[in-house]
Scaffold this motif. Structure first.
Motif, PDB file in Angstrom:
ATOM      1  N   PHE A   3     -36.369 -13.097   9.308  1.00 31.57           N
ATOM      2  CA  PHE A   3     -35.233 -13.661   8.579  1.00 31.57           C
ATOM      3  C   PHE A   3     -33.926 -12.963   8.930  1.00 31.57           C
ATOM      4  O   PHE A   3     -32.869 -13.568   8.902  1.00 31.57           O
ATOM      5  CB  PHE A   3     -35.465 -13.625   7.071  1.00 31.57           C
ATOM      6  CG  PHE A   3     -36.530 -14.582   6.609  1.00 31.57           C
ATOM      7  CD1 PHE A   3     -36.624 -15.854   7.157  1.00 31.57           C
ATOM      8  CD2 PHE A   3     -37.433 -14.210   5.647  1.00 31.57           C
ATOM      9  CE1 PHE A   3     -37.600 -16.742   6.733  1.00 31.57           C
ATOM     10  CE2 PHE A   3     -38.413 -15.091   5.212  1.00 31.57           C
ATOM     11  CZ  PHE A   3     -38.501 -16.356   5.759  1.00 31.57           C
ATOM     12  N   GLU A   4     -33.996 -11.684   9.260  1.00 35.99           N
ATOM     13  CA  GLU A   4     -32.797 -10.974   9.705  1.00 35.99           C
ATOM     14  C   GLU A   4     -32.315 -11.554  11.024  1.00 35.99           C
ATOM     15  O   GLU A   4     -31.120 -11.779  11.217  1.00 35.99           O
ATOM     16  CB  GLU A   4     -33.060  -9.478   9.832  1.00 35.99           C
ATOM     17  CG  GLU A   4     -33.207  -8.776   8.511  1.00 35.99           C
ATOM     18  CD  GLU A   4     -33.525  -7.301   8.671  1.00 35.99           C
ATOM     19  OE1 GLU A   4     -33.534  -6.787   9.807  1.00 35.99           O
ATOM     20  OE2 GLU A   4     -33.767  -6.651   7.643  1.00 35.99           O
ATOM     21  N   ALA A   5     -33.245 -11.806  11.929  1.00 34.76           N
ATOM     22  CA  ALA A   5     -32.882 -12.403  13.217  1.00 34.76           C
ATOM     23  C   ALA A   5     -32.298 -13.801  13.012  1.00 34.76           C
ATOM     24  O   ALA A   5     -31.308 -14.173  13.659  1.00 34.76           O
ATOM     25  CB  ALA A   5     -34.098 -12.465  14.125  1.00 34.76           C
ATOM     26  N   LEU A   6     -32.878 -14.557  12.110  1.00 40.37           N
ATOM     27  CA  LEU A   6     -32.364 -15.890  11.805  1.00 40.37           C
ATOM     28  C   LEU A   6     -30.966 -15.813  11.196  1.00 40.37           C
ATOM     29  O   LEU A   6     -30.075 -16.586  11.562  1.00 40.37           O
ATOM     30  CB  LEU A   6     -33.323 -16.614  10.859  1.00 40.37           C
ATOM     31  CG  LEU A   6     -32.999 -18.051  10.504  1.00 40.37           C
ATOM     32  CD1 LEU A   6     -32.944 -18.921  11.743  1.00 40.37           C
ATOM     33  CD2 LEU A   6     -34.034 -18.580   9.523  1.00 40.37           C
ATOM     34  N   SER A   7     -30.751 -14.871  10.299  1.00 40.44           N
ATOM     35  CA  SER A   7     -29.429 -14.681   9.706  1.00 40.44           C
ATOM     36  C   SER A   7     -28.395 -14.319  10.766  1.00 40.44           C
ATOM     37  O   SER A   7     -27.259 -14.800  10.726  1.00 40.44           O
ATOM     38  CB  SER A   7     -29.460 -13.574   8.641  1.00 40.44           C
ATOM     39  OG  SER A   7     -30.219 -13.969   7.537  1.00 40.44           O
ATOM     40  N   ASN A   8     -28.799 -13.498  11.715  1.00 38.60           N
ATOM     41  CA  ASN A   8     -27.895 -13.135  12.808  1.00 38.60           C
ATOM     42  C   ASN A   8     -27.516 -14.364  13.628  1.00 38.60           C
ATOM     43  O   ASN A   8     -26.346 -14.566  13.959  1.00 38.60           O
ATOM     44  CB  ASN A   8     -28.536 -12.089  13.717  1.00 38.60           C
ATOM     45  CG  ASN A   8     -28.548 -10.717  13.113  1.00 38.60           C
ATOM     46  OD1 ASN A   8     -27.737 -10.393  12.259  1.00 38.60           O
ATOM     47  ND2 ASN A   8     -29.471  -9.897  13.555  1.00 38.60           N
ATOM     48  N   ARG A   9     -28.498 -15.157  13.949  1.00 38.03           N
ATOM     49  CA  ARG A   9     -28.251 -16.335  14.793  1.00 38.03           C
ATOM     50  C   ARG A   9     -27.380 -17.363  14.066  1.00 38.03           C
ATOM     51  O   ARG A   9     -26.422 -17.886  14.628  1.00 38.03           O
ATOM     52  CB  ARG A   9     -29.587 -16.958  15.198  1.00 38.03           C
ATOM     53  CG  ARG A   9     -29.454 -18.088  16.142  1.00 38.03           C
ATOM     54  CD  ARG A   9     -29.045 -17.573  17.516  1.00 38.03           C
ATOM     55  NE  ARG A   9     -28.973 -18.700  18.420  1.00 38.03           N
ATOM     56  CZ  ARG A   9     -27.977 -18.907  19.264  1.00 38.03           C
ATOM     57  NH1 ARG A   9     -26.997 -18.046  19.361  1.00 38.03           N
ATOM     58  NH2 ARG A   9     -27.964 -19.958  20.025  1.00 38.03           N
ATOM     59  N   VAL A  10     -27.712 -17.645  12.826  1.00 37.44           N
ATOM     60  CA  VAL A  10     -26.935 -18.619  12.048  1.00 37.44           C
ATOM     61  C   VAL A  10     -25.500 -18.133  11.863  1.00 37.44           C
ATOM     62  O   VAL A  10     -24.547 -18.895  12.013  1.00 37.44           O
ATOM     63  CB  VAL A  10     -27.609 -18.899  10.682  1.00 37.44           C
ATOM     64  CG1 VAL A  10     -26.694 -19.682   9.758  1.00 37.44           C
ATOM     65  CG2 VAL A  10     -28.920 -19.653  10.894  1.00 37.44           C
ATOM     66  N   GLY A  11     -25.333 -16.860  11.544  1.00 39.77           N
ATOM     67  CA  GLY A  11     -23.994 -16.309  11.375  1.00 39.77           C
ATOM     68  C   GLY A  11     -23.184 -16.336  12.644  1.00 39.77           C
ATOM     69  O   GLY A  11     -21.981 -16.628  12.629  1.00 39.77           O
ATOM     70  N   ASP A  12     -23.838 -16.046  13.758  1.00 43.31           N
ATOM     71  CA  ASP A  12     -23.143 -16.097  15.043  1.00 43.31           C
ATOM     72  C   ASP A  12     -22.694 -17.523  15.356  1.00 43.31           C
ATOM     73  O   ASP A  12     -21.559 -17.745  15.793  1.00 43.31           O
ATOM     74  CB  ASP A  12     -24.064 -15.571  16.145  1.00 43.31           C
ATOM     75  CG  ASP A  12     -23.343 -15.371  17.460  1.00 43.31           C
ATOM     76  OD1 ASP A  12     -22.209 -14.857  17.444  1.00 43.31           O
ATOM     77  OD2 ASP A  12     -23.923 -15.729  18.500  1.00 43.31           O
ATOM     78  N   LEU A  13     -23.554 -18.480  15.108  1.00 39.17           N
ATOM     79  CA  LEU A  13     -23.180 -19.880  15.328  1.00 39.17           C
ATOM     80  C   LEU A  13     -22.055 -20.311  14.388  1.00 39.17           C
ATOM     81  O   LEU A  13     -21.141 -21.041  14.790  1.00 39.17           O
ATOM     82  CB  LEU A  13     -24.401 -20.781  15.151  1.00 39.17           C
ATOM     83  CG  LEU A  13     -25.458 -20.641  16.236  1.00 39.17           C
ATOM     84  CD1 LEU A  13     -26.723 -21.396  15.847  1.00 39.17           C
ATOM     85  CD2 LEU A  13     -24.939 -21.136  17.572  1.00 39.17           C
TER      86      LEU A  13
END
Length: 72
Positions: A3-13
């Motif tokens: 979920f941390e990796a997903l949060s990083n990706r979504v935030g970057d997008l």
């Protein structure tokens, strides 16, 4: 944590979308996603699992709804 990796990706997008077309991505949730990404990426030792879960389970569905609105 995944979920941390997903949060990083979504935030970057989210950052990229706001930068690319700020008049189209005005909802504060876009900026919040970007700030959340920065926090998780730079302070992962302080990111609580429960807080990340709230982000994923509540805020991500809200972002998905915003994507649908912007896409139209």
């Amino acid at each position: 944590m995944a979920f941390e990796a997903l949060s990083n990706r979504v935030g970057d997008l989210a950052k990229r979308l706001v930068t690319a077309d700020p008049s189209r991505f005005t909802d504060p949730l876009w900026s919040q996603a970007a700030r959340n990404r920065d926090f998780v990426a730079h302070h992962d030792d302080r990111a609580e699992v429960d807080a990340v879960w709230v982000t994923v389970s509540r805020s991500f569905p809200e972002l998905a709804s915003l994507v649908e609105l912007v896409r139209d």
